[in-house]
Design a protein around this motif. Structure first.
Motif, mmCIF file in Angstrom:
data_model
loop_
_atom_site.group_PDB
_atom_site.id
_atom_site.type_symbol
_atom_site.label_atom_id
_atom_site.label_comp_id
_atom_site.label_asym_id
_atom_site.label_seq_id
_atom_site.Cartn_x
_atom_site.Cartn_y
_atom_site.Cartn_z
ATOM 1 N N MET A 112 0.782 -1.145 -0.022
ATOM 2 C CA MET A 112 0.038 0.004 -0.117
ATOM 3 C C MET A 112 0.959 1.304 -0.094
ATOM 4 S SD MET A 112 -3.198 1.038 2.604
ATOM 5 C CE MET A 112 -3.193 -0.723 3.287
ATOM 6 N N SER A 113 0.694 2.215 -0.720
ATOM 7 C CA SER A 113 1.591 3.152 -0.915
ATOM 8 C C SER A 113 1.027 4.224 0.146
ATOM 9 C CB SER A 113 1.161 4.041 -2.441
ATOM 10 O OG SER A 113 -0.055 4.616 -2.358
ATOM 11 N N SER A 114 2.156 5.292 0.347
ATOM 12 C CA SER A 114 1.620 6.107 1.446
ATOM 13 C C SER A 114 0.434 7.152 1.747
ATOM 14 C CB SER A 114 2.929 6.904 1.870
ATOM 15 O OG SER A 114 3.106 7.789 0.817
ATOM 16 N N ASP A 115 0.203 7.405 0.125
ATOM 17 C CA ASP A 115 -1.343 7.984 0.132
ATOM 18 C C ASP A 115 -2.341 7.090 0.212
ATOM 19 O OD1 ASP A 115 -0.652 7.215 -2.185
ATOM 20 O OD2 ASP A 115 -1.418 8.600 -3.430
ATOM 21 N N THR A 116 -2.385 5.940 0.390
ATOM 22 C CA THR A 116 -3.418 5.030 0.188
ATOM 23 C C THR A 116 -3.822 4.686 1.664
ATOM 24 O OG1 THR A 116 -2.596 3.849 -1.819
ATOM 25 C CG2 THR A 116 -4.319 2.834 -0.538
ATOM 26 N N PRO A 153 -6.939 2.994 4.362
ATOM 27 C CA PRO A 153 -7.750 1.863 4.297
ATOM 28 C C PRO A 153 -9.061 1.988 3.405
ATOM 29 C CG PRO A 153 -7.006 2.062 6.527
ATOM 30 C CD PRO A 153 -6.386 3.186 5.655
ATOM 31 N N GLU A 154 -9.491 3.189 3.564
ATOM 32 C CA GLU A 154 -10.723 3.739 2.987
ATOM 33 C C GLU A 154 -10.497 3.739 1.368
ATOM 34 O OE1 GLU A 154 -9.571 5.603 5.563
ATOM 35 O OE2 GLU A 154 -11.013 4.601 7.177
ATOM 36 N N THR A 155 -9.711 3.927 1.009
ATOM 37 C CA THR A 155 -9.432 4.094 -0.630
ATOM 38 C C THR A 155 -8.909 2.777 -0.959
ATOM 39 O OG1 THR A 155 -6.979 4.763 -0.327
ATOM 40 C CG2 THR A 155 -8.726 6.609 -0.679
ATOM 41 N N ALA A 156 -8.294 2.109 -0.252
ATOM 42 C CA ALA A 156 -7.986 0.606 -0.606
ATOM 43 C C ALA A 156 -9.008 -0.094 -0.798
ATOM 44 C CB ALA A 156 -7.035 0.109 0.440
ATOM 45 N N CYS A 157 -10.154 0.023 0.214
ATOM 46 C CA CYS A 157 -11.479 -0.939 0.275
ATOM 47 C C CYS A 157 -12.379 0.082 0.678
ATOM 48 C CB CYS A 157 -11.400 -2.028 1.313
ATOM 49 S SG CYS A 157 -12.730 -2.839 1.250
ATOM 50 N N PRO A 158 -13.254 0.844 -0.375
ATOM 51 C CA PRO A 158 -14.254 1.862 -0.163
ATOM 52 C C PRO A 158 -15.314 1.464 0.874
ATOM 53 C CG PRO A 158 -14.147 1.146 -2.415
ATOM 54 C CD PRO A 158 -13.153 0.388 -1.839
ATOM 55 N N ILE A 159 -15.606 -0.021 0.791
ATOM 56 C CA ILE A 159 -16.658 -0.477 1.964
ATOM 57 C C ILE A 159 -16.322 -0.736 3.258
ATOM 58 C CG2 ILE A 159 -17.902 -1.420 -0.108
ATOM 59 C CD1 ILE A 159 -17.141 -4.526 1.137
ATOM 60 N N ALA A 160 -14.942 -0.462 3.580
ATOM 61 C CA ALA A 160 -14.459 -0.892 4.710
ATOM 62 C C ALA A 160 -14.954 0.071 6.021
ATOM 63 C CB ALA A 160 -12.815 -0.544 4.888
ATOM 64 N N PRO A 161 -15.407 1.686 5.551
ATOM 65 C CA PRO A 161 -16.134 2.520 6.558
ATOM 66 C C PRO A 161 -17.613 2.040 6.868
ATOM 67 C CG PRO A 161 -14.760 3.731 5.125
ATOM 68 C CD PRO A 161 -15.108 2.498 4.636
ATOM 69 N N VAL A 162 -18.045 1.354 5.849
ATOM 70 C CA VAL A 162 -19.501 0.784 5.847
ATOM 71 C C VAL A 162 -19.242 -0.345 6.685
ATOM 72 C CG1 VAL A 162 -21.505 -0.160 4.801
ATOM 73 C CG2 VAL A 162 -20.183 1.780 3.539
ATOM 74 N N VAL A 163 -18.341 -1.241 6.533
ATOM 75 C CA VAL A 163 -18.421 -2.409 7.373
ATOM 76 C C VAL A 163 -18.271 -1.937 8.772
ATOM 77 C CG1 VAL A 163 -17.129 -4.544 7.961
ATOM 78 C CG2 VAL A 163 -17.547 -3.805 5.501
#
Length: 123
Positions: free
Chosen positions: A1-5, A7-17
């Motif tokens: 994962m790059s420094s500007d990534t 968890p929300e951009t890596a997996c956009p449903i993570a905040p929903v979960v």
């Protein structure tokens, strides 16, 4: 994962979960959606394994998130009722999709058994 990534951009449903699937959120929302407005003791009875402390904490978080509304009735004795909001009800299709997928749990159980047997035989 790059420094500007994140968890929300890596997996956009993570905040929903995080909001919807924390430990007791789903049973509380399902109960309020299925049975309508409930008093604390009614919720506690329907979700038998939840402790009063945890139910209080989860209800406060759900109220803060806008998924549950708490109504205080100044009566003798005082009465508090919890109800799912329109925002909470909007999760209905998500819960319906999960319920539709739930028959696959038997396949998950079979895969786990097979995995455990393979691991045990190779040890």
């Amino acid at each position: 994962m790059s420094s500007d990534t994140t968890p929300e951009t890596a997996c956009p449903i993570a905040p929903v979960v995080d909001v919807v699937f924390s430990r007791w959120t789903t049973p509380i929302l399902w109960t309020l959606n299925e049975y309508g407005p409930q008093r604390f003791v009614e919720l506690q009875r329907r979700i038998a394994s939840i402790t009063p402390k945890v139910l209080t904490e989860r209800l406060r978080q759900l109220e803060r998130d806008g998924l549950v509304e708490r109504t205080y009735h100044a009566e003798v004795p005082p009465r508090v009722v919890y109800e799912i909001t329109d925002l909470g009800r909007s999760l209905g299709p998500l819960f319906a999709a999960l319920a539709e997928w739930s028959p696959n749990l038997s396949r998950v159980d079979a895969a786990r058994r097979n995995y455990d047997l393979r691991r045990a035989s190779s040890a």
